[in-house]
Design a protein around this motif. Structure first.
Motif, mmCIF file in Angstrom:
data_model
loop_
_atom_site.group_PDB
_atom_site.id
_atom_site.type_symbol
_atom_site.label_atom_id
_atom_site.label_comp_id
_atom_site.label_asym_id
_atom_site.label_seq_id
_atom_site.Cartn_x
_atom_site.Cartn_y
_atom_site.Cartn_z
ATOM 1 N N ASP A 65 26.167 7.112 -28.124
ATOM 2 C CA ASP A 65 25.033 7.472 -28.975
ATOM 3 C C ASP A 65 24.759 6.345 -29.969
ATOM 4 O OD1 ASP A 65 23.034 9.300 -29.402
ATOM 5 O OD2 ASP A 65 24.130 10.475 -30.880
ATOM 6 N N MET A 66 25.032 5.129 -29.542
ATOM 7 C CA MET A 66 24.997 3.971 -30.429
ATOM 8 C C MET A 66 23.584 3.457 -30.668
ATOM 9 S SD MET A 66 26.730 0.254 -29.657
ATOM 10 C CE MET A 66 28.401 0.795 -30.016
ATOM 11 N N VAL A 67 22.776 3.420 -29.612
ATOM 12 C CA VAL A 67 21.488 2.741 -29.690
ATOM 13 C C VAL A 67 20.517 3.380 -28.706
ATOM 14 C CG1 VAL A 67 22.079 1.006 -27.944
ATOM 15 C CG2 VAL A 67 20.429 0.439 -29.730
ATOM 16 N N SER A 68 19.238 3.295 -29.023
ATOM 17 C CA SER A 68 18.196 3.852 -28.161
ATOM 18 C C SER A 68 17.385 2.740 -27.514
ATOM 19 C CB SER A 68 17.245 4.746 -28.966
ATOM 20 O OG SER A 68 17.903 5.897 -29.433
ATOM 21 N N VAL A 69 16.978 2.990 -26.291
ATOM 22 C CA VAL A 69 15.967 2.183 -25.618
ATOM 23 C C VAL A 69 14.827 3.155 -25.321
ATOM 24 C CG1 VAL A 69 15.438 0.684 -23.674
ATOM 25 C CG2 VAL A 69 17.757 0.704 -24.634
ATOM 26 N N THR A 125 22.738 7.587 -21.927
ATOM 27 C CA THR A 125 23.469 6.798 -22.914
ATOM 28 C C THR A 125 22.534 6.074 -23.877
ATOM 29 O OG1 THR A 125 25.386 6.537 -21.466
ATOM 30 C CG2 THR A 125 25.077 4.865 -23.166
ATOM 31 N N THR A 126 21.386 5.600 -23.402
ATOM 32 C CA THR A 126 20.459 4.856 -24.262
ATOM 33 C C THR A 126 19.134 5.602 -24.429
ATOM 34 O OG1 THR A 126 19.821 3.531 -22.332
ATOM 35 C CG2 THR A 126 21.445 2.579 -23.846
ATOM 36 N N ASP A 127 19.171 6.925 -24.340
ATOM 37 C CA ASP A 127 17.941 7.688 -24.561
ATOM 38 C C ASP A 127 17.625 7.736 -26.060
ATOM 39 O OD1 ASP A 127 19.438 9.651 -25.848
ATOM 40 O OD2 ASP A 127 19.284 11.122 -24.251
ATOM 41 N N PRO A 128 16.429 8.201 -26.423
ATOM 42 C CA PRO A 128 16.059 8.243 -27.850
ATOM 43 C C PRO A 128 16.465 9.524 -28.568
ATOM 44 C CG PRO A 128 14.156 8.723 -26.491
ATOM 45 C CD PRO A 128 15.279 8.440 -25.544
ATOM 46 N N LEU A 129 17.181 10.425 -27.885
ATOM 47 C CA LEU A 129 17.582 11.687 -28.511
ATOM 48 C C LEU A 129 18.880 11.512 -29.290
ATOM 49 C CD1 LEU A 129 16.949 14.276 -25.640
ATOM 50 C CD2 LEU A 129 15.341 13.435 -27.359
ATOM 51 N N GLU A 130 19.113 12.439 -30.228
ATOM 52 C CA GLU A 130 20.391 12.483 -30.957
ATOM 53 C C GLU A 130 21.330 13.434 -30.237
ATOM 54 O OE1 GLU A 130 20.985 11.867 -34.718
ATOM 55 O OE2 GLU A 130 19.328 10.443 -34.852
ATOM 56 N N PRO A 160 0.803 -1.225 0.000
ATOM 57 C CA PRO A 160 0.000 0.000 0.000
ATOM 58 C C PRO A 160 0.839 1.279 0.000
ATOM 59 C CG PRO A 160 -0.917 -1.595 1.532
ATOM 60 C CD PRO A 160 0.406 -2.143 1.080
ATOM 61 N N TYR A 161 2.108 1.203 0.421
ATOM 62 C CA TYR A 161 2.965 2.386 0.465
ATOM 63 C C TYR A 161 3.860 2.504 -0.772
ATOM 64 C CZ TYR A 161 1.489 2.242 5.316
ATOM 65 O OH TYR A 161 0.723 2.212 6.457
ATOM 66 N N LEU A 162 3.653 1.612 -1.725
ATOM 67 C CA LEU A 162 4.423 1.666 -2.965
ATOM 68 C C LEU A 162 3.916 2.805 -3.839
ATOM 69 C CD1 LEU A 162 6.618 0.047 -4.574
ATOM 70 C CD2 LEU A 162 4.720 -1.143 -5.687
ATOM 71 N N MET A 163 4.857 3.546 -4.420
ATOM 72 C CA MET A 163 4.468 4.593 -5.364
ATOM 73 C C MET A 163 4.546 4.075 -6.803
ATOM 74 S SD MET A 163 6.098 7.242 -7.404
ATOM 75 C CE MET A 163 4.956 7.841 -8.619
ATOM 76 N N SER A 164 5.603 3.295 -7.103
ATOM 77 C CA SER A 164 5.744 2.765 -8.460
ATOM 78 C C SER A 164 6.818 1.685 -8.476
ATOM 79 C CB SER A 164 6.113 3.877 -9.452
ATOM 80 O OG SER A 164 7.443 4.332 -9.218
ATOM 81 N N TRP A 165 6.901 1.012 -9.612
ATOM 82 C CA TRP A 165 7.971 0.056 -9.904
ATOM 83 C C TRP A 165 8.901 0.653 -10.953
ATOM 84 C CZ3 TRP A 165 8.030 -4.353 -7.069
ATOM 85 C CH2 TRP A 165 6.816 -4.795 -6.509
ATOM 86 N N ILE A 166 10.209 0.393 -10.804
ATOM 87 C CA ILE A 166 11.168 0.688 -11.870
ATOM 88 C C ILE A 166 11.984 -0.581 -12.097
ATOM 89 C CG2 ILE A 166 13.120 2.064 -12.644
ATOM 90 C CD1 ILE A 166 12.060 4.388 -11.071
ATOM 91 N N VAL A 167 11.845 -1.135 -13.278
ATOM 92 C CA VAL A 167 12.418 -2.433 -13.599
ATOM 93 C C VAL A 167 13.759 -2.257 -14.303
ATOM 94 C CG1 VAL A 167 12.055 -4.556 -14.906
ATOM 95 C CG2 VAL A 167 10.111 -3.443 -13.784
ATOM 96 N N GLY A 168 14.788 -2.928 -13.798
ATOM 97 C CA GLY A 168 16.073 -2.947 -14.489
ATOM 98 C C GLY A 168 17.058 -1.909 -14.004
ATOM 99 N N THR A 169 18.193 -1.853 -14.689
ATOM 100 C CA THR A 169 19.291 -0.949 -14.355
ATOM 101 C C THR A 169 19.728 -0.213 -15.621
ATOM 102 O OG1 THR A 169 20.699 -2.907 -14.595
ATOM 103 C CG2 THR A 169 20.169 -2.222 -12.361
ATOM 104 N N GLU A 170 20.772 0.579 -15.531
ATOM 105 C CA GLU A 170 21.280 1.282 -16.714
ATOM 106 C C GLU A 170 21.779 0.244 -17.721
ATOM 107 O OE1 GLU A 170 24.255 3.728 -14.946
ATOM 108 O OE2 GLU A 170 22.845 5.285 -14.321
ATOM 109 N N TRP A 171 21.361 0.412 -18.979
ATOM 110 C CA TRP A 171 21.632 -0.610 -19.995
ATOM 111 C C TRP A 171 22.929 -0.315 -20.746
ATOM 112 C CZ3 TRP A 171 18.459 -3.978 -18.367
ATOM 113 C CH2 TRP A 171 17.186 -3.618 -17.913
ATOM 114 N N ASP A 172 23.769 -1.328 -20.858
ATOM 115 C CA ASP A 172 25.005 -1.204 -21.620
ATOM 116 C C ASP A 172 24.664 -1.106 -23.114
ATOM 117 O OD1 ASP A 172 27.994 -1.514 -22.004
ATOM 118 O OD2 ASP A 172 27.251 -3.218 -23.160
ATOM 119 N N PRO A 173 25.097 -0.054 -23.809
ATOM 120 C CA PRO A 173 24.675 0.124 -25.202
ATOM 121 C C PRO A 173 25.169 -0.970 -26.141
ATOM 122 C CG PRO A 173 26.373 1.728 -24.605
ATOM 123 C CD PRO A 173 25.945 1.060 -23.342
#
Length: 747
Positions: free
Chosen positions: A285-289, A270-275, A196-209
């Protein structure tokens, strides 16, 4: 007699009843009292996404919600995170301090031990009118992902899916996790329902490109994912389809408990969708997630984007002109503000949170950033001001939350530019001011003598030390009446009583240190004097405001590693010869030499001085307090604290120092030493006369007393927990903000 005995029985019975009640209270989990909305089949929702914002159900209606929070690690000094040594009392105390700072949420990265969830439930039972919420992270199998370079590998998927399901069950108090040898994972019986005190889930860690890119190439034909609650959209790459499945597994598992919470996956710049056209390193700037390539279906709590955004990394924050187009509130061109604006604009139909941001307060620096927002090199006050500025910018740009990295300092951390110089399995046992990663917290974890020895030019506090905690050095050197030494997990301390008051207009004071065979026996700073044993390091105090720590050129780790071993840094081979007579400034690398094909454009090698020693006071009660203060002089008293690594120690807890010997690899060898010899002298600037070092030539350094100490282990580590100045500054910033910036909801 009988009456007294009977009264005693009655009193004893009362005590038993009271004690039994107390035992029942601490054994029986309190029932969470959280107002929530109900959707189909009685499923409860406390938080949900609505267009571009997150909302909270409060007072029987949905209200905009801005997550003001801190990340909370799993370690305290003397321990590594896998040991999970934080106690329930620690958590109860910290939760109160977090809320007092103005935060409404904490984020944890992985399953913590049962005491965390118990403490949160018990704390909120006492604060039911204003509970503290949390974001639960699910740790991905980072090492296996890097090793196999394929997220669809069956063993990787199986391990991550298991971790997700265990995280959900732990949050809802419905699992008994067995201890796994050497896993670093939490274990125990989870019976406290913190859901009941959970605000949200965040799944995973920073992704190696590179891993993401190879996953995409190895699974090009994988079908779109269509799950019960989440699915990938057309155009999603294979890794995003894999993530859609992981997010869906989280939702499916939570739904079994009758709750829904917003879900995101972890992401970073590092894995954002921006250029980032001005980013020199190709991998950055290799790949986007892309979070917009995943959609929630039949999940009323919704889905949002989560990013870690620091102002100094990757390097395009400093060099990319296309991210230097906006001005901040001070009228300065600000790449961080520009980036926040572009990232928010891209995610124009979903909520987005910055779940890590901040700068560390440390002596060491690992990257430089615009507007001085470097990764390190800041005092506590500067750290707070920079963190508060970024927090306000995140809020102003219409994000749904800003989660500061981090709550407490963690000594076990490593940094890329000091990790070659220390001993990995002993990092948690000492306070390394050069490893900036250890000092991001707003709750400082200072070495044990921090609340006893104040660097302020007043030596009276040394009288509070027990005789076993300090040593009088019998040097009998002209100009120095008395010298005392002490140490703790962070510093070597010296209290020096001089024969006359220091006047920097005509005095330079030198403190040489001998730890190993070798080093400089002569140098310009010795004004023609010669020593019988060389110095590894040398402190020079020759002006009113600051001094510097220098290192013998043939001992200089920086030159040896990046010059001789890595062939990156130009150097004179003669400087690496014994008794070169040269002391170099103490430096750390801040960026590597980048060349094609790894880089789009050639990017020069960069380093920075970290041996500057500020003058000031370390007394937090003093209005002029400076957390980085190294020395202070008043009259004929000089007090100084010297960070262990600046003296060449790879691990002071085991009396280990970096060796002169090169292994032939890009690793340094550590050797055990007996201790440290101090060699002090004074130079009169007008006449160049040396005060001290009289008598024999060469001067018999080898005959000077040795300051030594006993090896210490984890059980011997002590520390002082104290909020930094940055805590107060962030408190002001957080209390200014109650709701998101008023923006139209895009449906």
């Amino acid at each position: 007699m009988k009456k007294l005995f009977k009264s005693g029985l009655v009193k004893l019975g009362l005590v038993v009843v009271i004690a039994g009640g107390a035992v029942a209270y601490w054994l029986m989990p309190p029932v969470a009292k959280v107002e929530s909305a109900e959707i189909d089949n009685g499923v409860k929702v406390k938080f949900k996404t609505n267009g571009t914002r997150i909302e909270q159900f409060q007072n029987q209606s949905w209200k905009p919600y801005f997550a003001k929070g801190v990340n909370m690690g799993a370690a305290v000094p003397g321990h590594f995170p896998g040991e999970l040594e934080i106690s329930k009392d620690d958590y109860m105390r910290w939760f109160e301090m977090v809320q007092e700072m103005g935060a409404n949420v904490i984020r944890v990265y992985t399953i913590l031990k049962p005491e965390f969830y118990e403490a949160l439930v018990r704390y909120n039972a006492k604060h039911s009118d204003n509970p503290l919420f949390f974001i639960q992270g699910v740790w991905s199998p980072e090492e296996q992902l890097i090793e196999v370079q394929n997220a669809f590998d069956p063993k990787v998927k199986q391990k991550f899916e298991k971790e997700i399901r265990e995280a959900v069950e732990a949050v809802y108090g419905n699992i008994d996790l067995e201890a796994e040898a050497h896993s670093g994972k939490a274990s125990g019986k989870y019976v406290f329902n913190a859901g009941p005190y959970l605000m949200s889930w965040i799944v995973g860690t920073e992704w190696d490109p590179v891993m993401v890119d190879r996953t995409n190439k190895s699974n090009a034909d994988v079908a779109d994912y269509k799950g019960e609650h989440f699915q990938s959209k057309p155009g999603a790459n294979p890794f995003e389809k894999w993530l859609a499945e992981m997010v869906d597994i989280t939702a499916v598992t939570e739904a079994e408990h009758g709750w829904q919470h917003p879900i995101a996956f972890s992401n970073w710049v590092t894995t954002d969708p921006l250029e980032h056209p001005g980013e020199p390193l190709v991998a950055e700037d290799m790949v986007s997630v892309d979070p917009t390539h995943i959609a929630a279906v039949d999940w009323d709590a919704g889905y949002f984007a989560s990013y870690h955004v620091y102002p100094y990394y990757p390097d395009f924050f400093t060099f990319d002109q296309s991210f230097q187009t906006m001005k901040n509130d001070k009228g300065e061109i600000d790449s961080y503000k520009t980036y926040l604006h572009k990232l928010k604009k891209y995610h124009n139909d979903m909520p987005i949170m910055i779940t890590e941001f901040g700068v560390p307060a440390s002596q060491g620096i690992a990257h430089t950033g615009m507007l001085g927002r470097n990764q390190g090199g800041h005092d506590d006050k500067t750290q707070g001001n920079m963190d508060a500025d970024m927090f306000r910018q995140i809020h102003q740009e219409g994000y749904s939350g800003a989660i500061l990295f981090t709550w407490q300092d963690e000594w076990f951390k490593k940094t890329w530019n000091t990790m070659h110089y220390d001993i990995p399995d002993r990092r948690a046992y000492w306070y390394n001011t050069l490893t900036n990663e250890s000092h991001f917290g707003v709750l400082g974890m200072y070495p044990s003598k921090d609340d006893v020895i104040r660097i302020d030019g007043d030596a009276s506090d040394w009288d509070k030390l027990d005789d076993g905690d300090k040593t009088k050095l019998d040097l009998q050197i002209e100009g120095f009446n008395e010298i005392w030494a002490a140490h703790d997990e962070g510093y070597l301390y010296l209290s020096i009583n001089l024969s006359e008051s220091l006047e920097f207009s005509n005095h330079s004071i030198y403190l040489g240190f001998d730890t190993l065979k070798g080093g400089n026996r002569h140098a310009p700073q010795l004004q023609g004097k010669t020593l019988d044993e060389g110095l590894e390091t040398l402190i020079e105090l020759d002006n009113e405001d600051a001094g510097q720590m220098m290192i013998a050129s043939n001992y200089d780790f920086h030159t040896r590693f990046y010059g001789k071993l890595s062939k990156i840094l130009a150097y004179d081979p003669q400087e690496l010869e014994d008794d070169s007579g040269i002391f170099n400034p103490w430096k750390l690398v801040v960026n590597y030499l980048l060349e094609h094909p790894d880089a789009r454009v050639d990017h020069p090698f960069g380093d920075i001085r970290v041996g500057d020693l500020p003058r000031g006071t370390s007394d937090p009660q003093d209005p002029n307090y400076n957390s980085k203060a190294i020395w202070q002089a008043k009259g004929n008293v000089l007090e100084i604290r010297i960070p262990w690594m600046l003296l060449g120690f790879s691990d002071p807890s085991s009396l280990s120092a970096i060796s002169y010997e090169d292994t032939g690899t890009k690793e340094f060898e550590s050797v055990k030493v007996e201790g440290v010899r101090l060699v002090p002298w004074i130079v009169r600037k007008d006449s160049k006369e040396v005060v001290g070092l009289e008598g024999n030539n060469p001067y018999p350094v080898s005959q000077l007393p040795l300051y030594t100490w006993k090896r210490w282990e984890d059980i011997d580590v002590d520390y002082v927990e104290r909020p930094k100045q940055s805590y107060d500054i962030m408190q002001k910033a957080m209390r200014e903000v109650n709701q998101p910036v008023n923006q139209p909801i895009s449906e």
